[in-house]
Enzyme design. Structure first.
Site, PDB file in Angstrom:
ATOM      1  N   ASN A   9       0.811  -1.430   0.075  1.00  0.00           N
ATOM      2  CA  ASN A   9       0.007   0.055  -0.050  1.00  0.00           C
ATOM      3  C   ASN A   9       0.832   1.280  -0.123  1.00  0.00           C
ATOM      4  O   ASN A   9       1.512   1.550   0.854  1.00  0.00           O
ATOM      5  CB  ASN A   9      -0.829  -0.004   1.202  1.00  0.00           C
ATOM      6  CG  ASN A   9      -1.603   1.470   1.434  1.00  0.00           C
ATOM      7  OD1 ASN A   9      -1.783   2.143   0.480  1.00  0.00           O
ATOM      8  ND2 ASN A   9      -2.468   1.572   2.534  1.00  0.00           N
ATOM      9  N   TRP A  10       1.161   2.108  -1.196  1.00  0.00           N
ATOM     10  CA  TRP A  10       1.914   3.167  -1.270  1.00  0.00           C
ATOM     11  C   TRP A  10       1.628   4.111  -0.487  1.00  0.00           C
ATOM     12  O   TRP A  10       2.074   5.137  -0.517  1.00  0.00           O
ATOM     13  CB  TRP A  10       2.006   3.244  -2.718  1.00  0.00           C
ATOM     14  CG  TRP A  10       2.868   2.242  -3.575  1.00  0.00           C
ATOM     15  CD1 TRP A  10       3.364   1.278  -2.970  1.00  0.00           C
ATOM     16  CD2 TRP A  10       3.210   2.084  -4.944  1.00  0.00           C
ATOM     17  NE1 TRP A  10       4.080   0.498  -4.111  1.00  0.00           N
ATOM     18  CE2 TRP A  10       4.208   1.105  -5.068  1.00  0.00           C
ATOM     19  CE3 TRP A  10       2.995   3.425  -6.170  1.00  0.00           C
ATOM     20  CZ2 TRP A  10       4.491   0.965  -6.450  1.00  0.00           C
ATOM     21  CZ3 TRP A  10       3.741   3.078  -7.156  1.00  0.00           C
ATOM     22  CH2 TRP A  10       4.224   1.750  -7.497  1.00  0.00           C
ATOM     23  N   LYS A  11       0.124   4.151  -0.212  1.00  0.00           N
ATOM     24  CA  LYS A  11      -0.538   5.321   0.436  1.00  0.00           C
ATOM     25  C   LYS A  11      -0.330   6.606  -0.553  1.00  0.00           C
ATOM     26  O   LYS A  11      -0.065   6.127  -1.861  1.00  0.00           O
ATOM     27  CB  LYS A  11       0.082   5.658   1.906  1.00  0.00           C
ATOM     28  CG  LYS A  11       0.004   4.421   2.564  1.00  0.00           C
ATOM     29  CD  LYS A  11       0.265   4.537   4.187  1.00  0.00           C
ATOM     30  CE  LYS A  11      -0.020   3.143   4.834  1.00  0.00           C
ATOM     31  NZ  LYS A  11      -0.222   3.295   6.320  1.00  0.00           N
ATOM     32  N   HIS A  95      -9.523   1.379   5.128  1.00  0.00           N
ATOM     33  CA  HIS A  95      -8.154   1.579   5.764  1.00  0.00           C
ATOM     34  C   HIS A  95      -8.153   2.303   6.900  1.00  0.00           C
ATOM     35  O   HIS A  95      -9.127   3.128   6.949  1.00  0.00           O
ATOM     36  CB  HIS A  95      -7.094   2.134   4.682  1.00  0.00           C
ATOM     37  CG  HIS A  95      -5.857   1.949   5.413  1.00  0.00           C
ATOM     38  ND1 HIS A  95      -5.142   2.935   6.182  1.00  0.00           N
ATOM     39  CD2 HIS A  95      -4.660   0.949   5.199  1.00  0.00           C
ATOM     40  CE1 HIS A  95      -4.023   2.469   6.507  1.00  0.00           C
ATOM     41  NE2 HIS A  95      -3.685   1.577   5.687  1.00  0.00           N
ATOM     42  N   GLU A  97      -7.058   4.730   8.075  1.00  0.00           N
ATOM     43  CA  GLU A  97      -6.673   6.113   7.710  1.00  0.00           C
ATOM     44  C   GLU A  97      -7.843   6.771   6.992  1.00  0.00           C
ATOM     45  O   GLU A  97      -8.250   7.903   7.225  1.00  0.00           O
ATOM     46  CB  GLU A  97      -5.452   6.452   6.733  1.00  0.00           C
ATOM     47  CG  GLU A  97      -3.979   6.156   7.708  1.00  0.00           C
ATOM     48  CD  GLU A  97      -2.999   5.557   6.922  1.00  0.00           C
ATOM     49  OE1 GLU A  97      -3.022   5.680   5.398  1.00  0.00           O
ATOM     50  OE2 GLU A  97      -2.064   5.097   7.465  1.00  0.00           O
ATOM     51  N   GLU A 167      -5.270  -4.846  10.576  1.00  0.00           N
ATOM     52  CA  GLU A 167      -4.076  -3.697  10.659  1.00  0.00           C
ATOM     53  C   GLU A 167      -4.571  -2.957  12.020  1.00  0.00           C
ATOM     54  O   GLU A 167      -5.464  -1.907  12.039  1.00  0.00           O
ATOM     55  CB  GLU A 167      -4.215  -2.834   9.686  1.00  0.00           C
ATOM     56  CG  GLU A 167      -3.893  -3.135   8.500  1.00  0.00           C
ATOM     57  CD  GLU A 167      -3.331  -2.416   7.274  1.00  0.00           C
ATOM     58  OE1 GLU A 167      -2.201  -2.398   6.793  1.00  0.00           O
ATOM     59  OE2 GLU A 167      -3.887  -1.113   7.284  1.00  0.00           O
ATOM     60  N   GLY A 173       2.812   2.246  10.972  1.00  0.00           N
ATOM     61  CA  GLY A 173       3.760   3.205  10.571  1.00  0.00           C
ATOM     62  C   GLY A 173       4.498   3.641  11.803  1.00  0.00           C
ATOM     63  O   GLY A 173       5.140   4.902  11.968  1.00  0.00           O
ATOM     64  N   SER A 212       3.648  -2.168  10.245  1.00  0.00           N
ATOM     65  CA  SER A 212       5.365  -2.042  10.507  1.00  0.00           C
ATOM     66  C   SER A 212       5.847  -3.505  10.131  1.00  0.00           C
ATOM     67  O   SER A 212       6.773  -3.938  10.925  1.00  0.00           O
ATOM     68  CB  SER A 212       5.542  -1.718  11.983  1.00  0.00           C
ATOM     69  OG  SER A 212       5.158  -0.347  12.343  1.00  0.00           O
ATOM     70  N   GLY A 233       2.999  -1.072   4.264  1.00  0.00           N
ATOM     71  CA  GLY A 233       2.893   0.415   3.905  1.00  0.00           C
ATOM     72  C   GLY A 233       4.476   0.844   3.736  1.00  0.00           C
ATOM     73  O   GLY A 233       4.868   0.787   2.504  1.00  0.00           O
ATOM     74  N   GLY A 234       5.007   1.335   4.718  1.00  0.00           N
ATOM     75  CA  GLY A 234       6.043   1.746   4.439  1.00  0.00           C
ATOM     76  C   GLY A 234       7.354   1.175   3.690  1.00  0.00           C
ATOM     77  O   GLY A 234       8.181   1.590   2.743  1.00  0.00           O
TER      78      GLY A 234
HETATM   79  P1  13P Z   1       3.390   0.249   7.576  1.00  0.00           P
HETATM   80  O1  13P Z   1       3.710  -0.908   7.023  1.00  0.00           O
HETATM   81  O2  13P Z   1       3.809   1.617   7.178  1.00  0.00           O
HETATM   82  O3  13P Z   1       3.086   0.405   9.218  1.00  0.00           O
HETATM   83  O4  13P Z   1       1.778   0.517   7.145  1.00  0.00           O
HETATM   84  C1  13P Z   1       0.758  -0.341   7.091  1.00  0.00           C
HETATM   85  C2  13P Z   1      -0.649  -0.080   6.485  1.00  0.00           C
HETATM   86  O5  13P Z   1      -1.317   0.799   6.725  1.00  0.00           O
HETATM   87  C3  13P Z   1      -0.777  -0.864   5.242  1.00  0.00           C
HETATM   88  O6  13P Z   1      -1.985  -0.560   4.872  1.00  0.00           O
END
Ligand code: 13P
Length: 250
Positions: A9-11, A95, A97, A167, A173, A212, A233-234
């Site tokens: 997930n590149w956000k 998600h 967010e 999640e 993050g 993470s 994510g990251g």
């Molecule tokens: P991180 O891997 O950066 O913690 O993010 C997880 C995430 O929200 C994937 O959708």
């Protein structure tokens, strides 16, 4: 045995130039991955780039959100048929967010889930509790409410063509990963809850862990009975790290 799935997930990250480098590395890395499915979910403007770069590869792609209706006067929104038009296989819905920053309710997320399936996409339904909710022992109640909203609208059978991603918000993050045991417990709870409706659907349901995940902790997480891969994510923005996670699913 369920096949592992790793989704990046590149956000809100990327550029045409950066994506080209990252996708080039993923494409070649993915040729070594025969026993794990890999996908990336990018911001809308890059879906055509994903289609061009990934069509001839085994890597699938998708979007990070979708509107619940097919079309209409909804300035700024993107519908599921549009995502299908760009060759998306997946779309993330709910998600944390989106839920927490944009106030998306579980019933809206359920509508998005149904709209995605209607267009032939595989929704990746995100569920998870905040730190406060975990500390007040509300994890199961929160996850159940998020899952039940989808089952109530779409039916448990709809989970046949869907992915669930657990999640925990406190692990996203933050560098703080849920322990494999903590994650496993919630994954087992999710599977059990679905089994209450349909045991066969529950058995086949792919449940990803997100929060993470790194190359270093992925092997242990992925070794748990009910963890079928990751939503990353990251670490999905760093080719070597993402590929190391994918290899952990092999
Ligand atoms: P991180 O891997 O950066 O913690 O993010 C997880 C995430 O929200 C994937 O959708």
């Amino acid at each position: 045995m369920r096949r592992k799935l790793v989704v990046g997930n590149w956000k809100m990250h990327g550029s045409l130039a950066q994506n080209a480098v990252l996708l080039g590395a993923l494409k070649s890395g993915a040729t070594q991955l025969s026993r794990v499915d890999v996908a990336v979910c990018a911001p809308f403007p890059y879906l055509d780039q994903l289609r061009q770069e990934l069509s001839a590869s085994t890597v699938k792609w998708g979007a990070q959100d979708v509107h619940q209706l097919e079309k209409g006067a909804f300035t700024g929104e993107v519908s599921a048929p549009m995502l299908a038009d760009f060759g998306c296989t997946y779309v993330i819905v709910g998600h944390s967010e989106r839920r927490n920053i944009y106030g998306e309710s579980s019933s809206l997320v359920a509508e998005k889930f149904a709209a995605a399936q209607q267009a032939g996409l595989i929704p990746i339904l995100c569920v998870g509790e905040t730190l406060e909710q975990r500390e007040s022992s509300a994890t199961e109640a929160v996850v159940a409410e998020q899952l039940d909203a989808v089952i109530a609208l779409a039916g448990a059978q709809a989970l046949r063509k869907a992915v669930v991603a657990y999640e925990p918000v406190w692990a996203i993050g933050t560098g703080e990963t849920a322990s494999p045991e903590q994650a496993q417990a919630v994954h087992a709870f999710i599977r059990q809850r679905v089994a209450g409706h349909d045991a066969e659907v529950a058995q086949g349901l792919v449940i990803l862990y997100g929060g993470s995940v790194k190359g270093a902790n992925a092997p242990e997480l992925f070794s748990m009975a009910d963890i079928d891969g990751g939503l990353i994510g990251g670490a999905a923005l760093i080719a070597d790290e993402f590929l190391a996670i994918c290899r952990a699913g092999q």
